[in-house]
Design an enzyme around this catalytic site. Structure first.
Site, mmCIF file in Angstrom:
data_model
loop_
_atom_site.group_PDB
_atom_site.id
_atom_site.type_symbol
_atom_site.label_atom_id
_atom_site.label_comp_id
_atom_site.label_asym_id
_atom_site.label_seq_id
_atom_site.Cartn_x
_atom_site.Cartn_y
_atom_site.Cartn_z
ATOM 1 N N GLY A 61 0.827 -1.207 0.018
ATOM 2 C CA GLY A 61 0.087 -0.184 0.105
ATOM 3 C C GLY A 61 0.966 1.386 0.128
ATOM 4 O O GLY A 61 0.065 2.471 -0.199
ATOM 5 N N ARG A 123 -20.997 11.786 2.590
ATOM 6 C CA ARG A 123 -22.472 11.637 2.854
ATOM 7 C C ARG A 123 -22.482 11.757 4.313
ATOM 8 O O ARG A 123 -23.664 11.843 5.019
ATOM 9 C CB ARG A 123 -22.907 10.091 2.760
ATOM 10 C CG ARG A 123 -23.145 10.127 1.036
ATOM 11 C CD ARG A 123 -23.582 8.602 0.644
ATOM 12 N NE ARG A 123 -22.527 8.107 0.321
ATOM 13 C CZ ARG A 123 -22.678 6.827 -0.225
ATOM 14 N NH1 ARG A 123 -23.664 6.092 -0.311
ATOM 15 N NH2 ARG A 123 -21.499 5.766 -0.589
ATOM 16 N N HIS A 157 -23.063 15.641 -1.821
ATOM 17 C CA HIS A 157 -24.266 15.131 -1.129
ATOM 18 C C HIS A 157 -25.157 16.334 -0.328
ATOM 19 O O HIS A 157 -26.314 16.207 -0.501
ATOM 20 C CB HIS A 157 -23.737 14.245 0.152
ATOM 21 C CG HIS A 157 -25.142 13.303 0.543
ATOM 22 N ND1 HIS A 157 -25.960 12.479 -0.363
ATOM 23 C CD2 HIS A 157 -25.423 13.515 1.947
ATOM 24 C CE1 HIS A 157 -26.802 12.251 0.761
ATOM 25 N NE2 HIS A 157 -26.463 12.783 1.635
ATOM 26 N N ASP A 198 -35.806 12.175 -1.407
ATOM 27 C CA ASP A 198 -35.988 12.427 0.116
ATOM 28 C C ASP A 198 -36.108 13.738 0.099
ATOM 29 O O ASP A 198 -35.783 14.741 -0.903
ATOM 30 C CB ASP A 198 -34.714 11.734 0.698
ATOM 31 C CG ASP A 198 -33.137 12.455 -0.239
ATOM 32 O OD1 ASP A 198 -33.287 13.339 -0.223
ATOM 33 O OD2 ASP A 198 -32.501 11.148 -0.223
ATOM 34 N N LYS A 227 -37.875 9.935 3.408
ATOM 35 C CA LYS A 227 -37.391 8.886 3.589
ATOM 36 C C LYS A 227 -36.311 9.075 4.956
ATOM 37 O O LYS A 227 -36.150 10.271 5.148
ATOM 38 C CB LYS A 227 -35.984 8.715 2.526
ATOM 39 C CG LYS A 227 -35.140 7.564 2.616
ATOM 40 C CD LYS A 227 -34.159 7.626 1.627
ATOM 41 C CE LYS A 227 -32.932 8.392 2.149
ATOM 42 N NZ LYS A 227 -31.562 8.234 1.361
ATOM 43 N N ARG A 229 -33.431 6.987 7.144
ATOM 44 C CA ARG A 229 -32.434 5.886 7.395
ATOM 45 C C ARG A 229 -31.932 5.665 8.911
ATOM 46 O O ARG A 229 -31.392 6.884 9.222
ATOM 47 C CB ARG A 229 -31.354 6.098 6.320
ATOM 48 C CG ARG A 229 -30.417 4.775 6.344
ATOM 49 C CD ARG A 229 -29.096 5.029 5.284
ATOM 50 N NE ARG A 229 -29.530 5.494 4.030
ATOM 51 C CZ ARG A 229 -29.799 4.369 3.245
ATOM 52 N NH1 ARG A 229 -29.664 3.245 3.286
ATOM 53 N NH2 ARG A 229 -29.953 5.063 1.920
ATOM 54 N N THR A 260 -33.040 3.311 -2.432
ATOM 55 C CA THR A 260 -33.915 4.802 -2.345
ATOM 56 C C THR A 260 -34.459 4.704 -3.474
ATOM 57 O O THR A 260 -35.599 5.128 -3.532
ATOM 58 C CB THR A 260 -32.657 5.745 -2.017
ATOM 59 O OG1 THR A 260 -32.190 5.451 -0.691
ATOM 60 C CG2 THR A 260 -33.453 6.975 -1.878
#
Length: 351
Positions: A61, A123, A157, A198, A227, A229, A260
C-alpha cells in the site's frame, strides 16, 4: 466555452504577504492514473495536454506520486475522483490527491486547485448519533493542509455542508444543465414532473424542474418522497406532489444500493406516474444495485461518468442506462474560474 480558447494571465494575491504575482496563461492539468481517462477528455476540451504524473508503488500500500514535468509558477489543477474500485479504495484516492498536491506545492506551483468529480466521505456531514464523526469536515481540513487553495466538486451530497466545511474557496458544480438538456431533448412535449427521493434533495430537484421549464413547452410538476435511514434501514412512506399522468424524472445525487430510488419509483407509480426515469450524477454501484435498477418500476437510468460504471453492472443494465460525459462541464468550470465566463451562468444559478 469554446475549446482551446486561451485564457488571460491570472493575478493571484498571496494571503501571507499580499504581493501580486502572475503566472503564465493556460492551466496545467494533472490527473493520477485512476483518473487519466477523464483527465484526457477535460484537457482536450480545454485545448491543452494532460501533464504526466508518476505513481510508483512500494508494496503493501505504500507509494509515491509526483508530477514529471515542471510546475513552477504555474496555475495547477489536480483532477481526481475519490471513489473506490478494484485497483484502490477511496482512502487510496484521497491520499493520492493529498500527496500530489503537496509535491506540486513544494515544486513551486503558483496556485494549486483541486477538481474533484466525486467527493468521497461527503455523506457523513453531520452528527445523527452520539459520538458520530463529521467526516466531510475532516476531509476538508486535510485538503486545506497540503496547500490546495481552491476546490471544485461535482454534485456533492449536501451543498450547505460542503460550503461550511472549507475555509478556502469551494465551488459546487451542479449537473443541472447536463440533465436538463438531456431530458428536454427526450421529453419536451410530455407532461413532466421532477421528484426528489428524499427531503434533503428537494433543492436539487427544484433546480432541475426550473431548468426544464425554461426548455420545455409544458409546465413541470414537482414531488418529494419521505425517507428516513437508521442503522442501514430505510423507512418512510409519505409522498407529496401531483405526478398523475406524468413522465417522472427521479433525481438523486448518487446511486449506491439502488434501494432509495426503487422505493421512490414505487411511490411515484402508486401516485399515478406513467413513466419513471431515474437520474443521478454519480453511480458508485453496489453489487446488488443493478438488479434493483432493472425492476420494471424504473423505465431508464441516466448517470454521468464521474465514477466509471462497473462493467458487470453496465452489462446487466444494457440499454436501460445512459452515461452523460462530464468532461465538458469540468473544462468549462476551469475556464470560468480563470475569468473566462461566469460560473453562476454555467451552472444556471442566475435564473
Amino acid at each position: 466555452m469554446s475549446a482551446g480558447r486561451a485564457a488571460p494571465s491570472v493575478q493571484v494575491r498571496s494571503l501571507t504577504d499580499q504581493m501580486d504575482t502572475t503566472f503564465p496563461a493556460g492551466p496545467l492539468l494533472l490527473a493520477p492514473p485512476a483518473t487519466q481517462r477523464l483527465g484526457g477528455a477535460v484537457a482536450a476540451a480545454l485545448g491543452t495536454a494532460l501533464s504526466t504524473v508518476e505513481l510508483r508503488p512500494f508494496g503493501r500500500g505504500d507509494f509515491k506520486i509526483r508530477p514529471l514535468g515542471p510546475v513552477r509558477g504555474r496555475d495547477v489543477y489536480l483532477l481526481h475522483g475519490l471513489y473506490g474500485d478494484p485497483q484502490g479504495s477511496a482512502c487510496d484516492r484521497l491520499c493520492e490527491l493529498l500527496f500530489l498536491a503537496g509535491a506540486v506545492g513544494d515544486a513551486g506551483a503558483a496556485r494549486v486547485s483541486a477538481l474533484i468529480p466525486y467527493l468521497a466521505f461527503a455523506r457523513k456531514d453531520r452528527r445523527t448519533k452520539a459520538r458520530d464523526p463529521v467526516t466531510s469536515r475532516y476531509v476538508a481540513q486535510m485538503i486545506e493542509s497540503v496547500g490546495i487553495g481552491h476546490v471544485m466538486a461535482v454534485e456533492v451530497h449536501n451543498p450547505a455542508a460542503f460550503d461550511n466545511a472549507f475555509r478556502i474557496p469551494a465551488d459546487h458544480l451542479t449537473t443541472t444543465r447536463l440533465f436538463a438538456d438531456h431530458f428536454a431533448a427526450r421529453f419536451r412535449t410530455r407532461r413532466l414532473a421532477v421528484v426528489s427521493p428524499d427531503l434533503g434533495g428537494a433543492k436539487r430537484a427544484q433546480l432541475l424542474r426550473e431548468a426544464l421549464q425554461r426548455r420545455c413547452d409544458t409546465p413541470v410538476e414537482f414531488g418529494c418522497v419521505e425517507k428516513r435511514r437508521s442503522a442501514g434501514v430505510v423507512s418512510g412512506h409519505y409522498f407529496a406532489g401531483d405526478v398523475s399522468g406524468c413522465s417522472v424524472i427521479l433525481l438523486d445525487d448518487l446511486i449506491s444500493s439502488g434501494e432509495t430510488l426503487l422505493r421512490a419509483a414505487q411511490a411515484c407509480r402508486a401516485a399515478g406516474a406513467t413513466e419513471v426515469h431515474a437520474a443521478a450524477a454519480h453511480a458508485p454501484l453496489a453489487p446488488a444495485a443493478a438488479g434493483r435498477l432493472n425492476e420494471p418500476t424504473l423505465d431508464s437510468l441516466t448517470v454521468t461518468d464521474t465514477v466509471p460504471l462497473d462493467s458487470q453492472a453496465a452489462g446487466q443494465l444494457g440499454n436501460r442506462v445512459t452515461v452523460l460525459p462530464i468532461a465538458g462541464l469540468l473544462a468549462d468550470a476551469i475556464a470560468c474560474q480563470r475569468g473566462d465566463g461566469s460560473l453562476s451562468t454555467l451552472l444556471e444559478l442566475d435564473g
